[in-house]
Scaffold this motif. Structure first.
Motif, short mmCIF file in Angstrom:
data_model
loop_
_atom_site.label_atom_id
_atom_site.label_comp_id
_atom_site.label_asym_id
_atom_site.label_seq_id
_atom_site.Cartn_x
_atom_site.Cartn_y
_atom_site.Cartn_z
N GLY B 257 0.82 -1.22 0.00
CA GLY B 257 0.00 0.00 0.00
C GLY B 257 0.85 1.26 0.00
O GLY B 257 0.36 2.35 -0.32
N LEU B 258 2.10 1.12 0.33
CA LEU B 258 2.97 2.29 0.42
C LEU B 258 3.82 2.48 -0.84
O LEU B 258 4.75 3.29 -0.87
N THR B 259 3.49 1.69 -1.88
CA THR B 259 4.30 1.69 -3.10
C THR B 259 4.54 3.11 -3.64
O THR B 259 5.64 3.47 -4.01
N LYS B 260 3.45 3.89 -3.66
CA LYS B 260 3.56 5.22 -4.24
C LYS B 260 4.58 6.07 -3.47
O LYS B 260 5.43 6.74 -4.07
N LEU B 261 4.48 5.95 -2.16
CA LEU B 261 5.41 6.69 -1.32
C LEU B 261 6.85 6.22 -1.57
O LEU B 261 7.77 7.01 -1.71
N LEU B 265 10.68 7.95 -3.49
CA LEU B 265 12.05 8.00 -2.98
C LEU B 265 13.09 7.91 -4.09
O LEU B 265 14.23 8.31 -3.93
N ILE B 266 12.69 7.32 -5.22
CA ILE B 266 13.62 7.27 -6.34
C ILE B 266 13.18 8.22 -7.45
O ILE B 266 13.57 8.09 -8.61
N GLY B 267 12.33 9.16 -7.05
CA GLY B 267 11.92 10.19 -8.00
C GLY B 267 10.95 9.71 -9.07
O GLY B 267 10.92 10.24 -10.17
N GLN B 268 10.14 8.68 -8.72
CA GLN B 268 9.16 8.20 -9.71
C GLN B 268 7.74 8.43 -9.23
O GLN B 268 7.47 8.29 -8.04
#
Lengths: 394, 268
Positions: B257-261, B265-268
């Motif tokens: 669920g935290l994928t977007k966050l 972190l890698i600017g995506q």
């Protein structure tokens, strides 16, 4: 000593083309791992290779001349003649060669052989590895473009060989016909003197060929040319490619110019014995020149449409194609890998001479004689002992 | 601790490499400000190294002002042996990038005095200003570096005797002959890695699933040394789907669920 790093390249090592850098110091290829972890120093010079392939420099074991000179004709100034060819050969990616002298009168051997010294290559040209004397102990019936009156026998044994050549010091390869009387003894003696014996200009049957090999001959001179054609009941010298009766591997010179050897015959030899292929040019003075009349030893020759023939006849007498072209054609004819085509003109000839640890390889410790090629296998630059010798804009 | 669940090992390699690149570039290293990076060996990080090499070739990343410290090295194994970690690092990474030789540190398992070698290593890390980002992998038994099960969680760089499981697993790299496998190694300690500002642990494949479960869902335990990183303020575990097989659905769903966050972190 300057430490050079060639980067942005693909290098031919361990029989494959890999993404790696090439490091050179003191004229040798070095293992950069030790430099990195022990010496902890970066390269003094970094050379961008623009994605080219780096391969060992080509080695031509049979070349009679080129660029207007003929090693068997321009005898009065032979050092100069060898020098001219050595200088021009680097343009074709050749970093080492064996100047080849065809059957000649005895005084010619005595005069020129001592003058063709083994010399290290450099800006002045390719390395001279020693002379290939093609004849005079060959079969008259397969004289090819050799002058018949100069062909000899060694009926009195090895003293005849010494009589003909004089000093053997500068000789690296001898082409002879194994069916001649005393050939077993002669081959043994030559091999003992660290001279490579190549069988050719011969009507030998397979058994005679095998005997020659079992006495120490390790090569066949320009396969298919100046020997009996293949016959299924006696395959002759060609049969050596698949013989099970010879102890050591056999190598064979192949003129892959599409004229001396039909592409189909090139494929046949390659499929029968791939490891033995040694690409040679058998180039004559016309190499690098336009159509016209030239010399091959004692004979006048005529070059027309890239075919060299004895003037006024249909006898082929050596090629006007350079080794880079022969490598490209060989790959086209056989559809072999790039690696194989390149090694057939570098690693294989080095193995013939037993110098594969220092030449014909990019292994650590080898001489830094190499070429840069594009993917069509066109030579873009040539390097000897780690220095660029071609193209030279200086 | 963050757990980042990706689809497959290729994505794990790419994510890790992008993260390393972003961290180094954001750090803006220079002649007076080196980025200090801790590095692992083994099969898992190989893909990350390949990506990093690509970034260097494309001019997006430079190691000119990066210092590296490797986790471990075998004792009494020739540096040129294909299983030595010097060999691994040189062939899989260092020779392809622009790092300066003097900025590379790997424990010397052939040093005359191994204790001094380990002490010096700790000192060199300190002198470099400590590790900014330590990257690691784990073994199926949950070991990080060569901190085998039972290692102290406050251990420093030292000589370590390898567990029988490790020797057996490594025999395939030494002609299937367990007698040829080095019995000892030098390794950074758990505490050495714990002191890094940030830790990135790469875990892929079903064979590591049980270790990941021990690391994430069970308590801190010196028999699964990687579990210590639950208490590290800034640790990412990056795993693929296969490595999550032993985790509870609830755990995986939470972190996915935290994928977007995570991707931010890698600017995506």
């Amino acid at each position: 000593m300057t430490l050079k790093q060639f980067y942005n390249c693909r290098i031919l090592r361990n029989h494959e083309i890999i993404d790696d850098h090439l490091w050179v110091r003191g004229g040798k290829i070095i293992d950069p791992e030790g430099v990195f972890f022990d010496e902890k120093v970066p390269a003094d010079i970094r050379i961008d290779c623009h994605g080219l392939i780096i391969a060992p420099g080509f080695i031509d074991l049979q070349i009679n001349g080129g660029y207007g000179v003929d090693f068997s004709y321009d005898i009065d100034n032979i050092e100069n003649a060898v020098g001219i060819v050595a200088k021009k050969l680097i343009e074709n990616g050749v970093t080492s060669f064996c100047p080849t002298v065809v059957t000649s009168p005895i005084p010619v051997y005595h005069s020129i052989l001592p003058k063709i010294k083994r010399t290290a290559g450099g800006l002045h040209g390719a390395t001279v590895l020693g002379v290939h004397v093609e004849g005079p102990f060959i079969n008259l019936e397969k004289k090819g473009a050799h002058p018949p009156h100069c062909i000899r026998e060694f009926s009195k044994g090895f003293q005849h060989v010494e009589l003909a050549y004089g000093s053997l010091d500068n000789i690296r390869i001898v082409t002879l016909a194994p069916e001649l009387i005393n050939s077993a003894e002669i081959i043994t003696e030559l091999v003992k003197r660290n001279i490579i014996v190549s069988l050719g200009h011969s009507t030998a049957n397979l058994i005679e060929g095998e005997e020659g090999c079992n006495h120490g001959a390790t090569m066949i001179t320009h396969l298919f040319n100046a020997m009996l054609g293949f016959h299924h009941r006696d395959p002759g010298l060609i049969g050596l490619l698949t013989s099970e009766k010879i102890a050591q591997p056999i190598y064979y010179g192949l003129i892959s110019d599409g004229i001396h050897t039909h592409p189909s015959a090139v494929r046949m030899a390659y499929k029968a014995n791939p490891d033995g292929v040694v690409l040679v040019t058998d180039a004559i003075s016309a190499l690098g020149l336009a159509d016209g009349r030239y010399h091959l030893g004692q004979l006048d020759i005529e070059v027309k449409d890239n075919k060299a023939k004895i003037a006024g006849t249909d006898t082929l007498c050596g090629s006007a194609d350079n080794l880079n072209r022969c490598v490209q054609k060989f790959q086209k004819f056989t559809k072999c890998s790039k690696v194989f085509a390149l090694e057939a003109a570098s690693y294989h000839p080095a193995k013939v001479l037993g110098i594969e640890k220092t030449k014909g390889t990019l292994d650590f410790g080898a001489d830094a004689d190499f070429i840069m090629l594009n993917d069509d296998l066109h030579v873009q630059s040539t390097w000897i002992a780690g220095e660029k010798v071609y193209p030279n804009f200086g | 601790m963050r757990l980042i669940v990706l689809d497959n090992p290729v994505q794990v390699a790419e994510w890790a490499a992008k993260y390393v690149m972003k961290r180094i570039n954001d750090f803006k290293p220079g002649p007076h400000k080196y980025f200090v990076l801790g590095l692992p060996t083994g099969g898992t990080p190989l893909g990350m190294y390949k990506k990093l090499i690509e970034f260097v070739k494309d001019g997006k990343l430079s190691f000119e002002y990066v210092k590296t410290f490797n986790m471990d090295e075998y004792v009494n194994l020739d540096r040129k042996h294909p299983e030595s970690y010097h060999y691994y690092m040189w062939n899989n990474f260092f020779k392809h990038i622009d790092i300066k030789p003097e900025n590379v540190h790997i424990l010397d398992g052939n040093a005359a005095d191994l204790t001094t070698e380990c002490e010096n290593y700790e000192r060199k890390i300190l002198e470099a200003g400590g590790v900014e980002l330590f990257i690691g992998g784990i073994g199926p038994d949950g070991h990080i570096a060569f901190n085998e099960p039972g290692s102290s969680l406050v251990s420093r760089t030292r000589l370590k005797t390898l567990a029988q499981d490790t020797l057996e697993a490594n025999a395939r790299f030494f002609d299937n002959d367990i007698n040829k496998v080095p019995k000892q190694a030098l390794t950074v300690g758990v505490a050495t890695v714990m002191e890094a500002k940030e830790v990135l642990i790469l875990i892929t494949g079903a064979s590591k699933a049980f270790a990941l479960y021990k690391a994430v869902e069970e308590g801190v335990n010196h028999m699964w040394t990687v579990s210590a990183f639950q208490q590290h303020p800034n640790t990412f575990m990056i795993c693929d789907e296969d490595a999550t097989l032993e985790l509870r659905v609830k755990t995986v769903k939470y972190f996915k669920g935290l994928t977007k966050l995570h991707n931010s972190l890698i600017g995506q």
